[in-house]
Design an enzyme around this catalytic site. Structure first.
Site, PDB file in Angstrom:
ATOM      1  N   THR A   1      36.185  19.626  -1.613  1.00 54.25           N
ATOM      2  CA  THR A   1      37.349  20.197  -2.325  1.00 54.25           C
ATOM      3  C   THR A   1      38.615  19.776  -1.580  1.00 54.25           C
ATOM      4  O   THR A   1      39.270  20.588  -0.927  1.00 54.25           O
ATOM      5  CB  THR A   1      37.271  21.738  -2.326  1.00 54.25           C
ATOM      6  OG1 THR A   1      37.065  22.145  -0.951  1.00 54.25           O
ATOM      7  CG2 THR A   1      36.158  22.247  -3.194  1.00 54.25           C
TER       8      THR A   1
ATOM      9  N   VAL B   1      30.793  25.104   8.980  1.00 57.41           N
ATOM     10  CA  VAL B   1      30.208  24.045   9.826  1.00 57.41           C
ATOM     11  C   VAL B   1      31.306  23.278  10.549  1.00 57.41           C
ATOM     12  O   VAL B   1      32.483  23.433  10.264  1.00 57.41           O
ATOM     13  CB  VAL B   1      29.352  23.074   8.978  1.00 57.41           C
ATOM     14  CG1 VAL B   1      28.135  23.778   8.442  1.00 57.41           C
ATOM     15  CG2 VAL B   1      30.174  22.439   7.879  1.00 57.41           C
TER      16      VAL B   1
ATOM     17  N   LYS C   1      38.003  32.968   4.146  1.00 59.47           N
ATOM     18  CA  LYS C   1      37.652  31.611   4.582  1.00 59.47           C
ATOM     19  C   LYS C   1      38.899  30.756   4.814  1.00 59.47           C
ATOM     20  O   LYS C   1      39.070  30.159   5.881  1.00 59.47           O
ATOM     21  CB  LYS C   1      36.740  30.933   3.561  1.00 59.47           C
ATOM     22  CG  LYS C   1      36.490  29.455   3.832  1.00 59.47           C
ATOM     23  CD  LYS C   1      35.832  29.191   5.179  1.00 59.47           C
ATOM     24  CE  LYS C   1      35.826  27.707   5.513  1.00 59.47           C
ATOM     25  NZ  LYS C   1      35.266  27.416   6.856  1.00 59.47           N
TER      26      LYS C   1
ATOM     27  N   GLY D   1      44.076  17.456  13.211  1.00 61.31           N
ATOM     28  CA  GLY D   1      43.330  16.703  12.198  1.00 61.31           C
ATOM     29  C   GLY D   1      42.097  17.476  11.756  1.00 61.31           C
ATOM     30  O   GLY D   1      41.984  18.682  11.993  1.00 61.31           O
TER      31      GLY D   1
ATOM     32  N   CYS E   1      39.246  20.601   7.789  1.00 58.50           N
ATOM     33  CA  CYS E   1      39.543  21.938   7.270  1.00 58.50           C
ATOM     34  C   CYS E   1      40.883  22.511   7.732  1.00 58.50           C
ATOM     35  O   CYS E   1      41.664  22.997   6.900  1.00 58.50           O
ATOM     36  CB  CYS E   1      38.424  22.917   7.567  1.00 58.50           C
ATOM     37  SG  CYS E   1      37.752  22.820   9.181  1.00 58.50           S
TER      38      CYS E   1
ATOM     39  N   ARG F   1      38.734  12.121   9.914  1.00 61.70           N
ATOM     40  CA  ARG F   1      39.401  12.690   8.730  1.00 61.70           C
ATOM     41  C   ARG F   1      40.723  13.368   9.117  1.00 61.70           C
ATOM     42  O   ARG F   1      40.762  14.179  10.033  1.00 61.70           O
ATOM     43  CB  ARG F   1      38.488  13.692   8.033  1.00 61.70           C
ATOM     44  CG  ARG F   1      37.420  13.010   7.183  1.00 61.70           C
ATOM     45  CD  ARG F   1      36.478  13.983   6.587  1.00 61.70           C
ATOM     46  NE  ARG F   1      35.585  14.542   7.596  1.00 61.70           N
ATOM     47  CZ  ARG F   1      34.559  15.339   7.258  1.00 61.70           C
ATOM     48  NH1 ARG F   1      34.371  15.698   6.019  1.00 61.70           N
ATOM     49  NH2 ARG F   1      33.746  15.791   8.191  1.00 61.70           N
TER      50      ARG F   1
HETATM   51  N1  SAJ Z   1      43.687  21.445  18.013  1.00 66.49           N
HETATM   52  C1  SAJ Z   1      44.876  21.617  18.738  1.00 66.49           C
HETATM   53  N2  SAJ Z   1      45.017  22.733  19.497  1.00 66.49           N
HETATM   54  C2  SAJ Z   1      44.038  23.689  19.565  1.00 66.49           C
HETATM   55  C3  SAJ Z   1      42.844  23.495  18.817  1.00 66.49           C
HETATM   56  C4  SAJ Z   1      42.687  22.370  18.054  1.00 66.49           C
HETATM   57  O1  SAJ Z   1      45.763  20.774  18.688  1.00 66.49           O
HETATM   58  O2  SAJ Z   1      44.217  24.670  20.282  1.00 66.49           O
HETATM   59  C5  SAJ Z   1      43.550  20.279  17.150  1.00 66.49           C
HETATM   60  C6  SAJ Z   1      42.348  19.422  17.486  1.00 66.49           C
HETATM   61  O3  SAJ Z   1      42.688  18.413  18.398  1.00 66.49           O
HETATM   62  C7  SAJ Z   1      41.995  18.824  16.123  1.00 66.49           C
HETATM   63  C8  SAJ Z   1      42.409  19.912  15.146  1.00 66.49           C
HETATM   64  O4  SAJ Z   1      43.321  20.753  15.840  1.00 66.49           O
HETATM   65  O5  SAJ Z   1      42.750  17.664  15.870  1.00 66.49           O
HETATM   66  C9  SAJ Z   1      41.246  20.753  14.621  1.00 66.49           C
HETATM   67  O6  SAJ Z   1      40.510  21.131  15.736  1.00 66.49           O
HETATM   68  P1  SAJ Z   1      39.434  22.378  15.658  1.00 66.49           P
HETATM   69  O7  SAJ Z   1      39.047  22.684  17.058  1.00 66.49           O
HETATM   70  O8  SAJ Z   1      39.974  23.455  14.822  1.00 66.49           O
HETATM   71  O9  SAJ Z   1      38.164  21.710  15.010  1.00 66.49           O
HETATM   72  P2  SAJ Z   1      37.675  21.674  13.520  1.00 66.49           P
HETATM   73  O10 SAJ Z   1      38.671  21.022  12.627  1.00 66.49           O
HETATM   74  O11 SAJ Z   1      36.323  21.086  13.580  1.00 66.49           O
HETATM   75  O12 SAJ Z   1      37.624  23.205  13.100  1.00 66.49           O
HETATM   76  C10 SAJ Z   1      36.398  23.859  13.110  1.00 66.49           C
HETATM   77  C11 SAJ Z   1      36.537  24.975  12.119  1.00 66.49           C
HETATM   78  N3  SAJ Z   1      35.233  25.545  11.967  1.00 66.49           N
HETATM   79  C12 SAJ Z   1      34.815  25.815  10.742  1.00 66.49           C
HETATM   80  O13 SAJ Z   1      35.454  25.567   9.736  1.00 66.49           O
HETATM   81  C13 SAJ Z   1      33.490  26.458  10.726  1.00 66.49           C
HETATM   82  C14 SAJ Z   1      37.462  26.030  12.642  1.00 66.49           C
HETATM   83  O14 SAJ Z   1      37.408  27.153  11.757  1.00 66.49           O
HETATM   84  C15 SAJ Z   1      37.020  26.500  13.993  1.00 66.49           C
HETATM   85  O15 SAJ Z   1      37.936  27.475  14.467  1.00 66.49           O
HETATM   86  C16 SAJ Z   1      37.047  25.309  14.923  1.00 66.49           C
HETATM   87  O16 SAJ Z   1      36.111  24.336  14.429  1.00 66.49           O
HETATM   88  C17 SAJ Z   1      36.580  25.745  16.322  1.00 66.49           C
HETATM   89  O17 SAJ Z   1      36.778  26.933  16.639  1.00 66.49           O
HETATM   90  O18 SAJ Z   1      36.118  24.890  17.047  1.00 66.49           O
END
Ligand code: SAJ
Length: 442
Positions: free
Chosen positions: A102, A172, A223, A274, A277, A347
């Site tokens: 989505t 996930v 969510k 990035g 989600c 992504r």
């Molecule tokens: N990032 C920052 N600062 C932070 C945390 C992340 O700049 O403090 C950046 C990361 O470098 C990345 C982006 O944000 O580019 C997203 O990072 P993320 O750690 O949020 O990883 P995602 O995108 O895989 O988010 C997932 C999500 N999990 C699910 O949807 C089940 C998010 O809800 C979770 O909070 C996150 O993982 C997690 O906690 O690791």
């Protein structure tokens, strides 16, 4: 002879014939975990090549996903699992999970073409009494405005009478698909109690997690809200970094001490946000109410986080100016293309925004990333003739090479190190001869 009581069919015997529509990055692990637990599972997808690979026991998901290769291989031979593009295979299913993508378009509006087409296929083939479970992340009100209307428009079914409807958003993450599915608690929104209890009982039993039950709208808001919360928190950290640069302070020191205050948890400033989600769920959250309320902080958080790649370019310019060079003469090595450390998932990666700026400004650059095939070039060769290193993704490899290692690789007299993820120590970098500019610590 006492009459033997026939055991009442309880939910513990609830063993529905299942299907997952959309056996991609989210749907495939779900389908295989239920199949491995002995459920009769049909994995439906429109992509014949993907279906053929799965039936041949090959894992179509790129990147390191612990357990996925083995799971695909072991389930391919089992009689209770089949991947197919034939929608009639959905006709005898008791429970149909939907895990299609989505995406959010350029105008920040959700793109539901995949969802609508999946719902149309399901509605045409589903039997009376079936239950639909939407696992995709959707904007609040989508269950009512898109899901329910698409199904009932197509087959004239009546909710709770002819079919059950619920949404159980996935939680996930790249690199931890199976782990999150079997460890993260979930929330199910349902149109009636039976629909909610069916999902709760089944997911708790098979996935070994805890499932809360609520209404569909609340589940949609939770969510998209949980990821928007993270986006806004990261935006605060990024604005603190920009403030610390202006003050000449070190945001990492500030963050360490600030988080000692109870109830504080300042996130990590960085080179950008990035992933599949976090960058999109804020837009989903506000989309459903866009005609009712003009939100300010959520869109602003998005613009602050989207600014960070531009800020990385600004730091490059500052470093080049500090060393008396000019942007049209220097060459930049961009370290890290994936959006997150030690992942190949690119992504919505912030690095693609930085690359666009470098191209627009005609700055010579080279891209390196040990996890992304296209950029997995020899690091020594990649950086030897560059003047600027820009660390965009905190892959372990960069920390392992270390400052001494990196310095040795560079011929430049006054190399510049722009650190987007606080991987290196400023004082140590300067000792090695780098001009160091870190996000929030210049
Ligand atoms: N990032 C920052 N600062 C932070 C945390 C992340 O700049 O403090 C950046 C990361 O470098 C990345 C982006 O944000 O580019 C997203 O990072 P993320 O750690 O949020 O990883 P995602 O995108 O895989 O988010 C997932 C999500 N999990 C699910 O949807 C089940 C998010 O809800 C979770 O909070 C996150 O993982 C997690 O906690 O690791």
């Amino acid at each position: 002879m006492p009459v033997k009581k026939v055991a009442k069919k309880s939910t513990k015997d609830f063993k529905p014939k299942m299907a997952v529509v959309g056996i991609g990055y989210v749907g495939l692990p779900v389908a295989l975990i239920f199949a491995k637990a002995g459920y009769d599972m049909v994995g439906f997808d429109v992509d014949q090549a993907r279906v053929d690979r799965i039936n041949a026991g090959e894992n179509p998901i790129k990147g390191r996903e612990p357990g996925m290769d083995e799971l695909v291989k072991s389930m391919a031979k089992k009689k209770n699992f089949i991947a197919t593009t034939d929608p009639t295979k959905l006709a005898d299913r008791d429970m149909i999970l939907v895990a299609v993508q989505t995406p959010v378009e350029g105008n920040h509006e959700p793109k539901y073409e995949h969802l609508r087409s999946a719902l149309k296929t399901i509605a045409k083939n589903m039997k009376r009494g079936a239950q639909i479970v939407i696992e995709s992340t959707i904007a609040p009100t989508t269950m009512e405005r898109v899901v329910r209307t698409s199904i009932e428009h197509e087959n004239g079914f009546e909710i709770n009478k002819d079919y059950l409807l619920s949404n159980c958003p996935e939680r996930v993450m790249p690199g931890r698909l199976i782990y999150n599915l079997t460890h993260y608690n979930r929330l199910v929104g349902a149109y009636n109690d039976k629909a909610g209890q069916n999902v709760k009982k089944l997911y708790e039993k098979v996935l070994g997690i805890e499932v809360d039950v609520t209404d569909s709208l609340t589940a949609e808001i939770v969510k998209s809200g949980e990821n928007t919360y993270r986006d806004v928190q990261i935006a605060f950290a990024n604005e603190m970094a920009l403030l610390c640069e202006a003050y000449g302070a070190n945001v990492w020191k500030v963050r360490e001490l600030l988080n000692k205050c109870p109830g504080r948890a300042m996130h990590l400033p960085g080179a950008g946000v990035g992933g599949h989600c976090i960058p999109k769920d804020g837009w989903l959250l506000v989309y459903g109410a866009k005609d009712l309320i003009t939100t300010k902080m959520i869109p602003l958080a998005r613009s602050i986080n989207n600014f960070m790649p531009q800020h990385m370019f600004d730091l490059i310019q500052m470093g080049v100016a500090k060393t008396g060079q000019s942007m049209d003469k220097v060459k930049v090595a961009v370290l890290g293309y994936a959006y997150d450390a030690n992942s190949d998932d690119a992504r919505n990666t912030p690095t693609s925004d930085l690359v666009e700026i470098l191209k627009r400004e005609n700055v010579r650059y080279v891209l390196h990333d040990p996890y992304v095939e296209e950029y997995n070039i020899n690091l020594d060769k990649a950086v030897k003739d560059v003047d600027v290193l820009v660390l965009m993704t905190a892959h372990d490899e960069y920390g392992k090479v270390g400052l001494k290692g990196l310095r040795k690789l560079l011929k430049a007299k006054n190399p510049i190190l722009v650190d987007g993820r606080n991987v290196f120590d400023k004082a140590k970098a300067e000792k090695e001869g780098f001009v160091y500019l870190g996000v929030g610590n210049i």
